[in-house]
Design an enzyme around this catalytic site. Structure first.
Site, PDB file in Angstrom:
ATOM      1  N   ASP A 129      -1.629  -4.164  12.323  1.00  0.00           N
ATOM      2  CA  ASP A 129      -1.044  -4.559  11.040  1.00  0.00           C
ATOM      3  C   ASP A 129      -0.863  -6.089  11.017  1.00  0.00           C
ATOM      4  O   ASP A 129      -0.019  -6.637  11.739  1.00  0.00           O
ATOM      5  CB  ASP A 129       0.311  -3.854  10.851  1.00  0.00           C
ATOM      6  CG  ASP A 129       0.864  -4.078   9.445  1.00  0.00           C
ATOM      7  OD1 ASP A 129       1.088  -3.096   8.735  1.00  0.00           O
ATOM      8  OD2 ASP A 129       1.049  -5.260   9.063  1.00  0.00           O
ATOM      9  N   THR A 187      -1.163   7.500  -0.673  1.00  0.00           N
ATOM     10  CA  THR A 187      -2.428   7.386  -1.424  1.00  0.00           C
ATOM     11  C   THR A 187      -3.274   6.191  -0.975  1.00  0.00           C
ATOM     12  O   THR A 187      -4.459   6.128  -1.281  1.00  0.00           O
ATOM     13  CB  THR A 187      -2.138   7.196  -2.926  1.00  0.00           C
ATOM     14  OG1 THR A 187      -1.439   5.949  -3.086  1.00  0.00           O
ATOM     15  CG2 THR A 187      -1.288   8.328  -3.475  1.00  0.00           C
ATOM     16  N   ARG A 201       0.853  -1.194   0.000  1.00  0.00           N
ATOM     17  CA  ARG A 201       0.000   0.000   0.000  1.00  0.00           C
ATOM     18  C   ARG A 201       0.882   1.235   0.000  1.00  0.00           C
ATOM     19  O   ARG A 201       1.705   1.406   0.896  1.00  0.00           O
ATOM     20  CB  ARG A 201      -0.865   0.041   1.270  1.00  0.00           C
ATOM     21  CG  ARG A 201      -1.980  -0.914   1.266  1.00  0.00           C
ATOM     22  CD  ARG A 201      -3.117  -0.482   2.153  1.00  0.00           C
ATOM     23  NE  ARG A 201      -2.756  -0.322   3.552  1.00  0.00           N
ATOM     24  CZ  ARG A 201      -3.627   0.045   4.478  1.00  0.00           C
ATOM     25  NH1 ARG A 201      -4.866   0.314   4.153  1.00  0.00           N
ATOM     26  NH2 ARG A 201      -3.269   0.147   5.735  1.00  0.00           N
ATOM     27  N   ASP A 246       2.740  -7.377  10.144  1.00  0.00           N
ATOM     28  CA  ASP A 246       3.705  -7.203  11.238  1.00  0.00           C
ATOM     29  C   ASP A 246       3.440  -8.183  12.374  1.00  0.00           C
ATOM     30  O   ASP A 246       4.367  -8.748  12.954  1.00  0.00           O
ATOM     31  CB  ASP A 246       3.627  -5.770  11.790  1.00  0.00           C
ATOM     32  CG  ASP A 246       4.389  -4.782  10.914  1.00  0.00           C
ATOM     33  OD1 ASP A 246       5.266  -5.228  10.143  1.00  0.00           O
ATOM     34  OD2 ASP A 246       4.117  -3.574  11.011  1.00  0.00           O
TER      35      ASP A 246
HETATM   36  N1  URA Z   1      -3.957  -3.924   6.793  1.00  0.00           N
HETATM   37  C1  URA Z   1      -3.693  -4.366   8.047  1.00  0.00           C
HETATM   38  O1  URA Z   1      -2.770  -5.140   8.268  1.00  0.00           O
HETATM   39  N2  URA Z   1      -4.472  -3.927   9.047  1.00  0.00           N
HETATM   40  C2  URA Z   1      -5.510  -3.084   8.855  1.00  0.00           C
HETATM   41  O2  URA Z   1      -6.195  -2.738   9.815  1.00  0.00           O
HETATM   42  C3  URA Z   1      -5.762  -2.636   7.531  1.00  0.00           C
HETATM   43  C4  URA Z   1      -4.964  -3.069   6.518  1.00  0.00           C
END
Ligand code: URA
Length: 209
Positions: A200, A108, A104, A203
């Site tokens: 995340d 943006t 991502r 992670d």
């Molecule tokens: N990606 C993630 O890992 N967590 C989110 O909350 C949104 C996108």
């Protein structure tokens, strides 16, 4: 939302709660994602095709159903999709596997592709695209567009958590793709994270933060 299936079995709810807790360790997070993905696979593969095979039981001969796992293709959106893929492969170990590398753009929130490798012939195969978090929907849509260009026999999307914004984006662009999820959370925040969510997923899965 006819093309969204919320697989809300009590075991899934319980395991998802454990995953959401911020003090859940990487190893537990990984194990829980694999376990939930196995349960999601049951639902997402409910209509998988079977063929009949003649087998011998200790008593007699019979025609019995078997799944041709090779007709299935599981495609993980890197990197967190690997966590769902690992669980689903426990259920269908013969499935073929593909990967779509997307990140991502931090500003943006658009999906940028850096890798694409899927089995050569998808036209007679059922494809399941895996990514734990359906957040903005941008990565999911980019991956679906890419896979659709290979003309799969069918295409489903399996995630762990979705939010209304991601579902709206995906279903507007691809109303033919059924979404399987363990839960639909409240909303997306200004950083593109699902709220309340679990942070995340990549992670937490790989222990990179
Ligand atoms: N990606 C993630 O890992 N967590 C989110 O909350 C949104 C996108």
């Amino acid at each position: 939302m006819s093309n969204v299936v919320v697989v809300d079995h009590p075991f899934i709810k319980h395991k998802l709660t454990l995953m959401r807790r911020k003090d859940t360790s990487t190893v537990n997070f990984r194990t829980l994602l694999r376990e939930i993905s196995m349960l999601l696979a049951y639902e997402a593969l409910r209509d998988v095709k079977v063929t009949m095979q003649t087998i011998e039981t200790p008593i007699t001969t019979m025609e019995a159903p078997v799944i041709d796992g090779k007709k299935l293709v599981l495609i993980a959106i890197l990197r967190a999709g690997q966590g769902i893929l690992d669980g689903m492969l426990q259920i269908v170990p013969n499935a073929r596997v593909g990967h779509v590398g997307l990140y991502r753009d931090a500003k943006t929130l658009n999906a940028v592709e850096y890798y694409y490798k899927v089995p050569a012939e998808l036209s007679d195969r059922d494809v399941i695209l895996c990514d734990p978090m359906l957040a903005t929907g941008n990565s999911a849509c980019a991956a679906i567009e890419r896979v659709k260009a290979n003309k799969p026999g069918s295409l489903k999307f399996v995630c762990l958590l979705a939010c209304p914004e991601g579902i709206a984006t995906l279903t507007a662009a691809h109303p033919d793709v059924t979404i399987y999820t363990a839960a639909i959370d409240e909303r997306l925040n200004e950083h593109g994270y699902i709220v309340p969510g679990l942070g995340d997923a990549g992670d937490r899965l790989f222990g990179t933060r």
